[in-house]
Design an enzyme around this catalytic site. Structure first.
Site, PDB file in Angstrom:
ATOM      1  N   LYS A 120       0.826  -1.203   0.000  1.00  0.00           N
ATOM      2  CA  LYS A 120       0.000   0.000   0.000  1.00  0.00           C
ATOM      3  C   LYS A 120       0.867   1.263   0.000  1.00  0.00           C
ATOM      4  O   LYS A 120       0.634   2.183  -0.776  1.00  0.00           O
ATOM      5  CB  LYS A 120      -0.931   0.006   1.214  1.00  0.00           C
ATOM      6  N   ASP A 138      -6.521   1.306   1.163  1.00  0.00           N
ATOM      7  CA  ASP A 138      -6.573   1.386   2.624  1.00  0.00           C
ATOM      8  C   ASP A 138      -7.980   0.990   3.074  1.00  0.00           C
ATOM      9  O   ASP A 138      -8.777   0.491   2.291  1.00  0.00           O
ATOM     10  CB  ASP A 138      -6.198   2.789   3.100  1.00  0.00           C
TER      11      ASP A 138
END
Length: 215
Positions: A120, A138
């Site tokens: 991420k 997220d």
């Protein structure tokens, strides 16, 4: 969500916010790496408060090494897990200096070698610092992707792959920002504000939240 609806979904978000940006404050790719690593299980607002003074002193990995772990902890002690994060930031700075001549690499594999940098974080850096078409999933984007039907998936990676497959041009670079901001401020976890959502009619979420003013 059907192809035409996906295009319209993004078109409306883009119309509301033509130039979306991350809410993390940074001056260069290295500072972004640090900010995103610090933002795990923390708010962007909290990270920005901690890094403003830090980033006045530290703009390069070498300057971070010169600052040292103890001084770094003093700057970021208001952020959750600051001890572990400080250790990772220092280790990452050492790798960047020793293996990358102090420059942030522009590829995911190299970024993921850095302590505290996962998929991420690497996607955020590639997107925000280098303009790559990446999708950093997220909790907000995971929720929006599943709730709306835009990109349903059981894991963040599954949602990321679906977004990569489904998101059309010219929305691919900005998609990550539009979705995270939509999830943060409109499509909230506990009570989505459907009554003021610009894409509510395209969304597959059945239990639309009514306007509290009307009730």
């Amino acid at each position: 969500m059907k192809k035409d609806n996906i295009f319209e979904f993004y078109r409306r978000l883009a119309e509301d916010n033509p130039e979306p940006e991350t809410e993390l404050e940074f001056g260069n790719p290295y500072q972004l790496v640090v900010a995103v690593a610090l933002s795990a299980q923390a708010t962007d607002v909290g990270v920005n408060k901690a890094t403003r003074a830090l980033f006045e002193k530290v703009k390069t990995p070498q300057q971070m090494l010169d600052l040292g772990e103890d001084a770094l902890k003093e700057h970021i002690k208001t952020i959750g897990l600051f001890n572990t994060k400080a250790k990772n930031v220092i280790l990452a700075a050492r790798i960047l200096v020793d293996e990358f001549d102090g420059e942030v690499p522009e590829d995911r594999a190299s970024l993921e070698k850095l302590p505290g940098v996962g998929r991420k974080t690497a996607n955020v850096v590639l997107n925000c610092a280098f303009g790559h078409e990446t999708f950093a999933v997220d909790t907000h984007i995971f929720r929006v992707g599943n709730r709306t039907g835009l990109a349903p998936g059981k894991t963040p990676l599954a949602v990321e792959k679906k977004l990569d497959k489904q998101t059309p041009q010219p929305f691919r670079v900005g998609a990550h920002h539009w979705l995270i901001l939509h999830g943060r401020y409109v499509c909230k976890a506990r009570k989505p504000e459907c009554w003021r959502c610009t894409v509510a009619d395209l969304c597959r979420f059945k239990k639309k939240t009514p306007d509290p003013a009307a009730t």
